[in-house]
Design an enzyme around this catalytic site. Sequence first.
Site, mmCIF file in Angstrom:
data_model
loop_
_atom_site.group_PDB
_atom_site.id
_atom_site.type_symbol
_atom_site.label_atom_id
_atom_site.label_comp_id
_atom_site.label_asym_id
_atom_site.label_seq_id
_atom_site.Cartn_x
_atom_site.Cartn_y
_atom_site.Cartn_z
ATOM 1 N N HIS A 1 36.283 -13.702 1.778
ATOM 2 C CA HIS A 1 34.861 -14.072 1.828
ATOM 3 C C HIS A 1 34.033 -13.102 0.994
ATOM 4 C CE1 HIS A 1 34.374 -11.425 5.587
ATOM 5 N NE2 HIS A 1 33.351 -11.027 4.851
ATOM 6 N N GLU B 1 32.670 -18.023 3.823
ATOM 7 C CA GLU B 1 33.996 -17.992 4.430
ATOM 8 C C GLU B 1 34.895 -19.076 3.830
ATOM 9 O OE1 GLU B 1 34.813 -15.578 6.290
ATOM 10 O OE2 GLU B 1 33.614 -15.361 8.105
HETATM 11 C C1 GLP Z 1 30.983 -8.228 5.621
HETATM 12 C C2 GLP Z 1 29.950 -8.533 4.548
HETATM 13 C C3 GLP Z 1 30.585 -8.678 3.180
HETATM 14 C C4 GLP Z 1 31.554 -7.542 2.936
HETATM 15 C C5 GLP Z 1 32.655 -7.589 3.954
HETATM 16 C C6 GLP Z 1 33.744 -6.551 3.748
HETATM 17 O O1 GLP Z 1 31.507 -9.356 6.233
HETATM 18 N N1 GLP Z 1 29.186 -9.704 4.829
HETATM 19 O O2 GLP Z 1 29.556 -8.693 2.201
HETATM 20 O O3 GLP Z 1 32.088 -7.610 1.644
HETATM 21 O O4 GLP Z 1 32.060 -7.404 5.232
HETATM 22 O O5 GLP Z 1 33.371 -5.335 4.327
HETATM 23 P P1 GLP Z 1 34.150 -3.980 4.155
HETATM 24 O O6 GLP Z 1 33.689 -3.412 2.858
HETATM 25 O O7 GLP Z 1 33.678 -3.147 5.320
HETATM 26 O O8 GLP Z 1 35.595 -4.273 4.186
#
Ligand code: GLP
Length: 240
Positions: free
Chosen positions: A138, A143
């Site tokens: 995503h 999603e």
């Molecule tokens: C969330 C955000 C995304 C992000 C993702 C991954 O769901 N909506 O924009 O890319 O988390 O986060 P992380 O960088 O903590 O793995």
Amino acid sequence: MRIIICENYEELSEKGAQFFESQITLKPDSVLGLATGGTPVGLYKNLIKWNKEGRIDFSNVTSFNLDEYYPIAPDNDQSYRYFMNENLFDHINIDKTKTYVPDGLAKDPDAECARYEELLAQKGPVDIQLLGIGRNGHIGFNEPDTTLNAVTHITSLTESTIEANARFFDNITDVPTKALTMGMGTILKSKKILMLVSGKEKHEVLCELLNDDISTSNPATLLKVHPDVVIICDKAAYEG
Ligand code: GLP
């Protein structure tokens, strides 16, 4: 797509921040697309440091965030507005009235999404859009699904995303199940896209970005149609 492989998270965070430094130096009134999650925090720390050192001036910058949970108040410490204030905006010389995040308290979420899309059309296009990636591919909160939405919209989070994001909440049941997010078309309108991918749990999803397939079951693969995408990853994500 261009890929830059870094030794570790520190190098990834520095290289990523350099893209923003160059962008703002070349165009001081740039429109930035910003992201939340754990991955961009190191990049934001560098931007804060370089702003304090006088290397970057944010005074003429506008920003748009990808998404916001729904419903959630901006002063809730789990909201993406709060995250952006804490991790970036409160520490740099940006004009906060020019930092846009979807309104997690909007009474009519569809109307709020239409307003956000319209605001982007007026003030955009985004010059550089920062992206992280979920373990299921995503981006923002787009999603995996059989069809994807092109414009800013309200969406339901998948179980896998709720589980992944539960680490920021006291309890998994506290994770909002809905969000307002830019759509795939909104994101693809950005002039340049910079994606950060860190950690071995992102290896599988990164491999799907590096082959030639596009699928709505991994929304990030749609970025393959964009002419200017840079992926900065660390060795942990690249090698698995
Ligand atoms: C969330 C955000 C995304 C992000 C993702 C991954 O769901 N909506 O924009 O890319 O988390 O986060 P992380 O960088 O903590 O793995």
